[in-house]
Scaffold this active site. Structure first.
Site: not given
Ligand code: FAD
Length: 628
Positions: A246, A266
């Protein structure tokens, strides 16, 4: 020895295990749920962002076909396309079913289940509850288990007549009768007493393998037990070279390095910057995604308000792309002071909105790093998060190659190909958990006789589990574990090359020998050192599987990046690597297998121009024939 008889034993009480158990019980099967940690404490509960399902609540253009395409692109076309199809078609029903069972999702203004943006998903698609979606999912599934138990109380006078939870109970071996599954053997963590389940069907739902790496978002239980149990029972794993790093884990302070920073940061507007203040993701948009991602900050920022008229910000590229980009920036000396990059939401959203949308992240950074994310950027870097590889299963039933063995969720392989899109795991658990539970129930219905564990197997499993306690003066299991974690992290991590992987395999060989001589002091009563000594067998087998497959695949694709073979190779395009344990169980062997051609109605969902970037000439000819 404590012994129980069930129709179906589900190993694991995360989303996949609970959904499988609910289904098996609803099909009238006596079902045991066994979990290594406390009931409710699984990775599923930690999931933050949401469950991907093409409900079209926020953008009506979304549908299963768009979701299917995104999933295949994300996995660089190595996905088991039948699984990707079932997943895309059934995920909305599974989310609505959760709502019918009492889940409270965040809502849109007109009262529908809200859906958020995530990397690789063309439209807002993740049904969510703030950044605590997994908690709501587990709460709802557990509540459903309790509702079924209440029904059983009324019908049979015993709430546990048809479904019973065995928590803090670790399974160490599957038992067989000839070729078929006959049950499982394990121990109670608290007392160290042994327990046997006699059952014709076992559903593995044990989650991931992250604890073989030192920097990981995974917690202590994730030692690849289900992967190893399946292989030791004679089943195969596939796609083990594909590990998802990740892009955003915490990098500071060292004690929390690896803890996840959700992609929702994000998705909700957060941007990545290097030490020079540059939004560097614009420099890393790969050719295959060039037409789908914004090339200027202005366009990327406009997208949050007008998705039809603009392309997506490159911060929302699939995870493998973002993780590699961060890695390159840090290597080039443009990292943050603590060795990551900056993730900033503080200049992008008002403080109150950050706290409303990302309450856990706000709390996590304040408590663990003394950083207020409403006022300053976070420092983040890649962390080992998810394994795309797992037990090779039949897409429709979750059946492994061993009769009576089923797998669902992270422990199964195929669905996500070489890279999973965020949010596709929570929906995977629900879709394939239900299917594996139904598959196990149907298998039990079809049996002419109940298998019984071959005499001697239980005694062998008992002796194997006791061995570390019976040795004196042997290796410390923590030292072996730590060396394995460092080796996998440094030599089979986010960027790989042949010499380093070969070196890792040599270390793993030595560690296997050392693991055979680990000794655990103390008694059987709650003894984590003993538990770790038992888990080492699984971590070593799984690490060997990852490293051997990674060495063989001479290309870079999704969660497998080879420095010495950059780029996807047509030669490897249709090859899947299948791993099995050697007959003496001392290691694993890997063989190649060809991925079956995609069904014509599915392949014709893509434009030829896009497929040319991925597929071989042979497959393109199949495409031409399909669309004629
Ligand atoms: P898990 O939920 O991991 O459960 C595994 C179960 O197996 C546990 O009960 C464990 O105790 C048990 N078990 C393991 N070994 C044994 C054994 N030997 N004997 C008995 N029991 C055993 N995915 C998304 O789609 N969206 C997200 O927003 C998201 N966020 C995430 C955040 C974090 C911090 C993490 C770590 C993962 C996240 N993921 C997310 C990934 C997703 O949560 C996991 O892939 C998924 O929950 C795995 O579910 P599962 O049911 O397969 O297994």
């Amino acid at each position: 020895m404590e012994r129980h008889e069930y129709d179906v034993v589900v190993i694991g009480a995360g989303g996949a295990g609970l959904r499988a158990a609910i289904e098996a019980r609803q099909q009238g099967k006596r079902t045991a749920i066994v979990c290594k940690s406390l009931f409710g404490k699984a990775h599923t509960v930690m999931a933050e962002g949401g469950a991907a399902a093409a409900m079209g609540n926020v953008n009506p253009n979304d549908n299963w076909m768009v979701h299917f395409r995104d999933t295949m692109r994300g996995g660089k076309f190595l996905n088991n396309w039948r699984m990707a199809e079932l997943h895309a078609k059934e995920a909305p029903d599974r989310v609505w079913e959760l709502e019918a069972w009492g889940a409270l999702f965040d809502r849109t203004k007109d009262g529908k289940i809200s859906q958020r943006n995530f990397g690789g998903h063309e439209y807002p698609r993740l049904a969510h509850v703030g950044d605590r979606t997994g908690l709501e999912m587990i709460r709802t599934l557990q509540q459903r288990v309790v509702a079924l138990q209440q029904e059983d109380e009324k019908l049979h006078g015993d709430p546990e007549a048809y479904i019973k939870v065995f928590a803090e109970c670790t399974i160490t071996r599957l038992l067989k009768d000839g070729d078929a599954i006959a049950g499982a053997f394990g121990y109670w963590r608290e007392t160290g007493d042994f327990i046997v389940f006699d059952a014709p069907a076992v559903v593995l739902a044990t989650g991931g393998i992250g604890k073989s790496f030192v920097v990981t978002s995974n917690s202590w239980e994730y030692t690849g037990d289900g992967h190893a149990l399946a292989m030791l029972a004679g089943a195969n794993l596939i796609n083990m070279e594909f590990i998802q790093f990740h892009p955003t884990g915490m990098v500071w302070p060292p004690s929390v390095r690896g803890i996840l920073v959700t992609e929702s940061v994000r998705g909700d507007g957060g941007v990545l910057r290097n030490s020079e203040g540059r939004r560097f993701m614009f420099d890393y948009i790969p050719d295959v995604f060039k037409d789908k991602y914004a090339t200027t900050e202005e366009e990327a920022d406009r997208w949050y308000d007008d998705q039809a008229g603009n392309r997506r910000p490159p911060e929302l590229l699939p995870r493998d792309e973002v993780a590699r980009a961060i890695n390159s920036e840090v290597k080039a000396g443009r990292g943050s002071p603590q060795g990551g990059v900056f993730l900033d939401v503080s200049t992008r959203l008002p403080a109150a909105e950050i706290i409303r949308r990302l309450p856990s992240m706000h709390h996590q950074f304040k408590e663990l790093a003394d950083v207020d994310i409403t006022k300053e950027p976070m420092q983040v870097g890649p962390t080992c998060h998810y394994v795309m590889g797992g037990v090779e299963v039949d897409a429709d039933t979750g059946a492994a190659s061993v009769p009576g063995l089923f797998a669902a969720g992270e422990v199964s392989g195929g669905m996500h190909g070489s890279n999973r899109l965020g949010g596709n795991s929570l929906s995977d658990l629900l879709v394939f958990g239900r299917r594996a539970g139904a598959g196990a129930a149907a298998y039990v219905d079809g049996l002419a006789r109940r298998p019984a564990a071959a005499a001697g197997l239980v005694e062998e499993a008992r002796a194997e589990a006791l061995a570390p306690l019976e040795r004196t003066g042997g290796e410390n299991p923590y030292e072996v574990h730590h060396e394995l974690q460092r080796t996998m992290n440094d030599l089979v991590g986010i960027i790989r090359k042949a010499e380093e992987i070969s070196e890792a395999l040599q270390v793993v060989e030595k560690l296997k020998e050392r693991a055979r001589h680990t000794a655990s002091s103390g008694s059987r009563i709650y003894n984590p050192g003993w538990h770790l000594a038992i888990d080492l067998r699984n971590m070593l087998l799984v690490s060997e599987a990852v490293a051997k497959a990674a060495l063989l695949r001479e290309e870079s694709r999704g969660g497998h990046t080879r420095d010495d073979y950059p780029g996807m190779s047509p030669e490897w395009r249709r090859k899947l690597l299948r791993v099995a344990v050697t007959p003496d169980e001392s290691g694993v062997s890997v063989e190649e297998r060809v991925q079956p051609s995609m069904r014509s109605d599915l392949i014709s969902l893509f434009e030829r121009g896009e497929l040319e970037k991925y597929l071989t000439e042979e497959e393109l000819a199949e495409y031409d024939a399909a669309v004629k």
